[in-house]
Design a protein around this motif. Sequence first.
Motif, PDB file in Angstrom:
ATOM      1  N   VAL A 113       0.831  -1.206   0.000  1.00 35.43           N
ATOM      2  CA  VAL A 113       0.000   0.000   0.000  1.00 35.43           C
ATOM      3  C   VAL A 113       0.865   1.256   0.000  1.00 35.43           C
ATOM      4  N   LEU A 114       1.938   1.240   0.804  1.00 32.86           N
ATOM      5  CA  LEU A 114       2.835   2.391   0.855  1.00 32.86           C
ATOM      6  C   LEU A 114       3.547   2.619  -0.470  1.00 32.86           C
ATOM      7  N   GLU A 115       3.700   1.566  -1.256  1.00 30.59           N
ATOM      8  CA  GLU A 115       4.310   1.711  -2.580  1.00 30.59           C
ATOM      9  C   GLU A 115       3.328   2.257  -3.617  1.00 30.59           C
ATOM     10  N   GLY A 116       2.070   2.420  -3.202  1.00 29.40           N
ATOM     11  CA  GLY A 116       1.080   2.999  -4.110  1.00 29.40           C
ATOM     12  C   GLY A 116       0.237   2.003  -4.867  1.00 29.40           C
ATOM     13  N   GLN A 117       0.282   0.727  -4.511  1.00 31.33           N
ATOM     14  CA  GLN A 117      -0.529  -0.279  -5.196  1.00 31.33           C
ATOM     15  C   GLN A 117      -1.988  -0.155  -4.776  1.00 31.33           C
ATOM     16  N   PRO A 118      -2.925  -0.412  -5.679  1.00 36.84           N
ATOM     17  CA  PRO A 118      -4.346  -0.463  -5.301  1.00 36.84           C
ATOM     18  C   PRO A 118      -4.577  -1.549  -4.259  1.00 36.84           C
ATOM     19  N   VAL A 119      -5.596  -1.369  -3.443  1.00 39.13           N
ATOM     20  CA  VAL A 119      -5.827  -2.288  -2.334  1.00 39.13           C
ATOM     21  C   VAL A 119      -6.009  -3.719  -2.813  1.00 39.13           C
ATOM     22  N   ARG A 120      -6.783  -3.906  -3.895  1.00 41.87           N
ATOM     23  CA  ARG A 120      -7.014  -5.264  -4.385  1.00 41.87           C
ATOM     24  C   ARG A 120      -5.711  -5.911  -4.849  1.00 41.87           C
ATOM     25  N   GLU A 121      -4.884  -5.150  -5.535  1.00 43.18           N
ATOM     26  CA  GLU A 121      -3.603  -5.682  -5.987  1.00 43.18           C
ATOM     27  C   GLU A 121      -2.651  -5.901  -4.820  1.00 43.18           C
ATOM     28  N   ALA A 122      -2.707  -4.986  -3.848  1.00 45.99           N
ATOM     29  CA  ALA A 122      -1.825  -5.103  -2.682  1.00 45.99           C
ATOM     30  C   ALA A 122      -2.175  -6.318  -1.831  1.00 45.99           C
ATOM     31  N   LEU A 123      -3.412  -6.808  -1.910  1.00 42.20           N
ATOM     32  CA  LEU A 123      -3.837  -7.944  -1.104  1.00 42.20           C
ATOM     33  C   LEU A 123      -3.452  -9.284  -1.702  1.00 42.20           C
ATOM     34  N   SER A 124      -3.230  -9.346  -3.011  1.00 41.42           N
ATOM     35  CA  SER A 124      -3.041 -10.636  -3.674  1.00 41.42           C
ATOM     36  C   SER A 124      -1.818 -11.382  -3.150  1.00 41.42           C
ATOM     37  N   GLU A 125      -0.677 -10.718  -3.087  1.00 39.44           N
ATOM     38  CA  GLU A 125       0.544 -11.378  -2.623  1.00 39.44           C
ATOM     39  C   GLU A 125       0.472 -11.784  -1.152  1.00 39.44           C
ATOM     40  N   PRO A 126       0.001 -10.892  -0.240  1.00 33.52           N
ATOM     41  CA  PRO A 126      -0.126 -11.315   1.156  1.00 33.52           C
ATOM     42  C   PRO A 126      -1.088 -12.489   1.349  1.00 33.52           C
ATOM     43  N   LEU A 127      -2.201 -12.510   0.618  1.00 27.72           N
ATOM     44  CA  LEU A 127      -3.146 -13.618   0.755  1.00 27.72           C
ATOM     45  C   LEU A 127      -2.538 -14.927   0.281  1.00 27.72           C
ATOM     46  N   LEU A 128      -1.732 -14.867  -0.780  1.00 22.31           N
ATOM     47  CA  LEU A 128      -1.053 -16.069  -1.264  1.00 22.31           C
ATOM     48  C   LEU A 128      -0.063 -16.577  -0.220  1.00 22.31           C
ATOM     49  N   ALA A 129       0.740 -15.658   0.347  1.00 24.52           N
ATOM     50  CA  ALA A 129       1.696 -16.056   1.377  1.00 24.52           C
ATOM     51  C   ALA A 129       0.986 -16.620   2.602  1.00 24.52           C
ATOM     52  N   LEU A 130      -0.129 -15.994   3.000  1.00 26.09           N
ATOM     53  CA  LEU A 130      -0.893 -16.464   4.161  1.00 26.09           C
ATOM     54  C   LEU A 130      -1.455 -17.856   3.917  1.00 26.09           C
TER      55      LEU A 130
END
Length: 277
Positions: A249-266
């Motif tokens: 999010v701090l890098e400026g990614q949209p929320v939906r895009e910012a969630l994809s990688e963390p959800l995959l890691a989780l």
Amino acid sequence: MDARFRPSPDTGHLSVFTASLALALLLARLVRLPLRWETALNLPGLYVPVKVTTAGVSAVLIAALCLGGTLGMLSRHPTVRREQPPLLSLVPHAVLPMVAAWGLEILLQRLPLGLAWLLAFGVGMAFLMAVLLAEFTVADPNDVRYPWAATTVNVLGYLTLFVLAYSLHAAAWRLVYALPILGLAVTLVALRALRLKFPERWLPIEALLVALVTLHPAAAWRYFPLPSVPYAILVVAVAYAATLFVANVLEGQPVREALSEPLLALTLLAVVSVWTW
């Protein structure tokens, strides 16, 4: 700094420091002084017993020893000597070694003396050495080894969080004691990870939010019949995913895009947690 110049810690200081730390961990396990003081805090709707024991005092002293030794090591770094920053600015580099030493001390206090204890002691000291060397390297962002050292610090940070979460759960610490310690550890690990991602600023509010997001499920999972290893993996999974989301999010990614990688890691770490059950 010339990329070909790769400073290394002062071997004399590092050897004395690690030997002192190893001796402190050994004495903390072998020496049992008749130190025990108890009291209680009667808060509104909450009764909190407070105990001061030899193990607790040893943990504080070992953390203090690790803080002083790490600051002494970093003060001998060529870049730090040249720029002469305030000593307080070097404290963040000592956070991970302190947490690692604290988690190792809790683990060694729980293990019975024997082969398993010796193995944990040897691996733990090697782990602490890797943490110290990585922190020494990232003290200079212009060091040619900075990228891999920053990655190493992050990996070791989450491994330290795993050891601490496992130790607190396996030792059956009461939730009122375990959660503040775990929350502090998550905050410090997230703060360090975000600092390495954005070296121009500190992000304490964001790190605190990561800790709050992590502590909610961590507290609930304490009442589930979870073994210690899956519990620790789940805590690390939530902390890592939340930190990754904040960084995106701090890098400026949209929320939906910012969630994809963390959800995959989780999801992947949750699968690993189930597999280790």
